[in-house]
Design an enzyme around this catalytic site. Structure first.
Site, PDB file in Angstrom:
ATOM      1  CE  LYS A  15      72.599  70.352  24.923  1.00 36.12           C
ATOM      2  NZ  LYS A  15      71.911  69.735  23.768  1.00 36.12           N
ATOM      3  N   GLY A  16      71.209  75.845  24.252  1.00 36.66           N
ATOM      4  CA  GLY A  16      71.891  77.146  24.160  1.00 36.66           C
ATOM      5  C   GLY A  16      70.984  78.278  24.580  1.00 36.66           C
ATOM      6  CB  SER A  27      61.480  77.848  24.055  1.00 37.56           C
ATOM      7  OG  SER A  27      61.966  78.510  22.922  1.00 37.56           O
ATOM      8  NE  ARG A  85      95.198  53.125  31.378  1.00 35.87           N
ATOM      9  CZ  ARG A  85      95.021  51.948  31.940  1.00 35.87           C
ATOM     10  NH1 ARG A  85      95.116  51.845  33.247  1.00 35.87           N
ATOM     11  NH2 ARG A  85      94.772  50.883  31.231  1.00 35.87           N
ATOM     12  CD  GLN A 113      77.725  66.123  22.217  1.00 37.01           C
ATOM     13  OE1 GLN A 113      78.236  65.820  23.279  1.00 37.01           O
ATOM     14  NE2 GLN A 113      78.251  67.027  21.429  1.00 37.01           N
ATOM     15  CG  ASN A 162      80.872  66.516  19.900  1.00 36.34           C
ATOM     16  OD1 ASN A 162      81.187  67.409  20.685  1.00 36.34           O
ATOM     17  ND2 ASN A 162      80.640  65.294  20.305  1.00 36.34           N
ATOM     18  CB  ALA A 163      78.481  70.899  21.360  1.00 39.09           C
ATOM     19  N   GLY A 164      77.272  72.574  19.059  1.00 31.59           N
ATOM     20  CA  GLY A 164      77.240  73.865  18.373  1.00 31.59           C
ATOM     21  C   GLY A 164      76.059  74.708  18.798  1.00 31.59           C
ATOM     22  CG  HIS A 165      75.070  76.322  22.000  1.00 34.23           C
ATOM     23  ND1 HIS A 165      75.570  76.360  23.272  1.00 34.23           N
ATOM     24  CD2 HIS A 165      74.334  75.205  21.918  1.00 34.23           C
ATOM     25  CE1 HIS A 165      75.149  75.292  23.926  1.00 34.23           C
ATOM     26  NE2 HIS A 165      74.406  74.579  23.129  1.00 34.23           N
ATOM     27  CG  ASP A 176      71.028  68.938  17.521  1.00 29.02           C
ATOM     28  OD1 ASP A 176      72.070  69.568  17.752  1.00 29.02           O
ATOM     29  OD2 ASP A 176      71.000  67.874  16.877  1.00 29.02           O
TER      30      ASP A 176
HETATM   31  P1  IMP Z   1      80.564  62.205  17.680  1.00 35.78           P
HETATM   32  O1  IMP Z   1      80.156  62.845  18.946  1.00 35.78           O
HETATM   33  O2  IMP Z   1      81.044  63.181  16.639  1.00 35.78           O
HETATM   34  O3  IMP Z   1      81.506  61.072  17.879  1.00 35.78           O
HETATM   35  O4  IMP Z   1      79.242  61.553  17.031  1.00 35.78           O
HETATM   36  C1  IMP Z   1      78.560  60.457  17.658  1.00 35.78           C
HETATM   37  C2  IMP Z   1      77.055  60.600  17.488  1.00 35.78           C
HETATM   38  O5  IMP Z   1      76.599  61.716  18.237  1.00 35.78           O
HETATM   39  C3  IMP Z   1      76.603  60.850  16.045  1.00 35.78           C
HETATM   40  O6  IMP Z   1      75.340  60.241  15.846  1.00 35.78           O
HETATM   41  C4  IMP Z   1      76.437  62.355  15.991  1.00 35.78           C
HETATM   42  O7  IMP Z   1      75.517  62.766  14.993  1.00 35.78           O
HETATM   43  C5  IMP Z   1      75.895  62.620  17.382  1.00 35.78           C
HETATM   44  N1  IMP Z   1      76.178  63.986  17.840  1.00 35.78           N
HETATM   45  C6  IMP Z   1      77.347  64.494  18.262  1.00 35.78           C
HETATM   46  N2  IMP Z   1      77.205  65.780  18.610  1.00 35.78           N
HETATM   47  C7  IMP Z   1      75.914  66.084  18.439  1.00 35.78           C
HETATM   48  C8  IMP Z   1      75.131  67.259  18.687  1.00 35.78           C
HETATM   49  O8  IMP Z   1      75.619  68.303  19.144  1.00 35.78           O
HETATM   50  N3  IMP Z   1      73.820  67.166  18.404  1.00 35.78           N
HETATM   51  C9  IMP Z   1      73.232  66.024  17.928  1.00 35.78           C
HETATM   52  N4  IMP Z   1      73.914  64.907  17.701  1.00 35.78           N
HETATM   53  C10 IMP Z   1      75.244  64.931  17.958  1.00 35.78           C
END
Ligand code: IMP
Length: 473
Positions: free
Chosen positions: A67-68, A461, A191, A272, A89-92, A64
């Protein structure tokens, strides 16, 4: 020096007006505003020049970092933007002149009309999220056809991966995003994962899904969960997406290799942050992939020797979402204040992020393991109203001073940070567009970060809008 192949440049997709879009820092909702001359931000910056054509952008803290926004700025000069690890799990957060929405799977480079985007083999791909994003982009007038490539080697996140992530106590203890990321990477390592190319072979696909479902059901039973995965339902879900997914499937590693050889500018976008790297992060409180620059080559399918620059993105302070150690974490009151100032809520899960002082031990470690050639410091403006700022320079653990980041999680939990204190600048930095427009106290703060981390600062920034950035050529 590589020669630029004019065919590659001729192959670039046509320019379209850029007036309606903008990329915000993850989680932000301020209205976008285009820079009057987007190229001006990059003036004097060597990124993508002759010996820096392949650039990796990584988060150098716990994710967070913004990077976006950097990817958005750099994509002005890129021919390709490639995601190399992680998944939905990522988000922009992006804004296309209307309601903001979050890109989780597709690189935000897709908003630049002449850039091609790829999802590399190192990503775990959630087809539902992918097609929701493609449809939303189309609705908002962004052409995706022939610009989006998906590695045929990328593994799929299937419904049973999400079920396992949601039901597992271990996932809750780590505080995962619940998107099925860990279970999908587990199947990959064991695998029995389903790759995009398996959708071309019905018998192989069925056999892999049978193995995955059988294992998922054993696990669900052991968790005491009443939920069960089903082979038929999983195959039906895959059958529904296959006709749209297969036409996007390519040998992305080969495409990028050829583009690099022809002189294209390639941006490899990490998700991440470095401290969430499976090997180098605060294990076990990490994600399940290699977020650091080493993972970029593996996950994009190119040779490590192709990488010429690594830009590390850091906030001017520190945040973390999920559980695990955060040595410089603020007390509740300051944490709440900075969380509000910085709008520190997760773009994917909406969770409140934990906040703390800038930790130079963490970022120097990230500089070393990533080989950072450049640093981008984001969200400096969030500190504008604080009268005193700390930078952590070491940890005292059991009476001993440590200046290198320890691998032992229990040590980190006992770490007492040592701080250098700085006067705040107590004025807005939001309108600064050059270094000398920043208050002297802010420049001193940045200078000390540069010295302690031992990496040059190339961008600062000072707000969520894309024009709020200073390029240090
Ligand atoms: P997972 O990637 O969903 O398995 O989560 C594993 C750990 O990575 C947890 O502590 C999440 O909060 C953290 N995490 C995963 N994606 C992000 C992200 O985009 N930003 C910040 N923390 C992340």
């Amino acid at each position: 020096m590589r020669q630029v192949d004019s065919n590659v440049l001729a192959n670039r997709l046509p320019q379209r007006p850029t007036a309606t879009w903008g990329v915000l820092l993850a989680g932000d909702t301020a209205p976008p505003q285009d820079h009057p001359d987007p190229g001006a931000i990059l003036k004097g910056i060597a990124m993508f020049e002759s010996n820096r054509r392949t650039v990796v952008v990584v988060g150098a803290q716990w994710g967070d970092e913004g990077k976006g926004k950097l990817v958005d700025v750099l994509a002005e000069r890129a021919d390709w933007v490639v995601r190399y690890q992680g998944g939905a799990n990522a988000g922009h957060t992006v804004d296309l002149g209307g309601k903001p929405f979050v890109l989780r799977q597709i690189p935000s480079g897709i908003l630049h009309p002449r850039v091609r985007c790829a999802i590399g083999n190192g990503v775990v791909l959630d087809p539902d999220t992918l097609f929701t994003e493609i449809d939303e982009l189309r609705r908002r007038g962004i052409q995706v056809e022939k610009r989006l490539y998906v590695s045929d080697r990328a593994h799929l996140v299937l419904p049973y991966h999400k079920l396992l992530d949601g039901e597992s106590r271990a996932s809750k203890e780590i505080g995962t995003t619940g998107r099925g990321i860990g279970p999908a990477y587990e199947d990959k390592s064991a695998r029995r994962g389903v790759r995009v190319l398996d959708l071309r072979d019905t018998a192989r696909l069925r056999s892999l899904v049978e193995k995955g479902v059988a294992r998922a059901n054993v696990m669900l039973e052991s968790f005491g969960s009443a939920s069960r995965a089903s082979v038929d339902e999983t195959l039906a879900t895959i059958a529904a997406v296959a006709p749209r997914l297969l036409p996007l499937a390519h040998d992305v590693g080969l495409e990028i290799h050829n583009a690099i050889r022809a002189g294209a500018a390639v941006l490899l976008e990490g998700a991440q942050g470095s401290l969430l790297d499976l090997d180098h992060g605060t294990y076990p409180f990490v994600t399940s992939s290699n977020t650091t620059s080493g993972g970029a080559a593996i996950g994009a399918g190119i040779a490590p020797t192709c990488i010429q620059s690594v830009l590390g993105v850091v906030k001017a302070y520190t945040t973390r979402v999920g559980n695990g150690p955060l040595p410089t974490e603020f007390d509740a009151e300051l944490g709440e204040r900075v969380r509000t100032l910085g709008n520190e809520f997760g773009a994917v899960t909406g969770r409140a992020r934990r906040c703390g002082w800038f930790d130079s031990v963490v970022v120097r470690y990230a500089a070393r393991i990533n080989g950072l050639t450049d640093l981008a410091v984001t969200k400096l403006d969030v500190l504008d109203t604080l009268d005193r700022l700390g930078i952590c320079t070491g940890y005292t653990i059991d009476g001993e001073l440590h200046t290198e980041f320890p691998g032992e999680i229990a040590m980190l939990e006992r770490a007492q940070p040592s701080y250098e204190w700085f006067d705040g600048w107590l004025q807005s930095t939001a309108e600064a567009r050059t270094l000398d427009q920043l208050p002297a106290a802010a420049r001193r703060y940045l200078d000390r970060i540069r010295e302690l981390v031992d990496a040059p600062i190339t961008f600062v920034s000072t707000g969520t809008r894309r024009d709020q950035i200073i390029g240090l050529g």
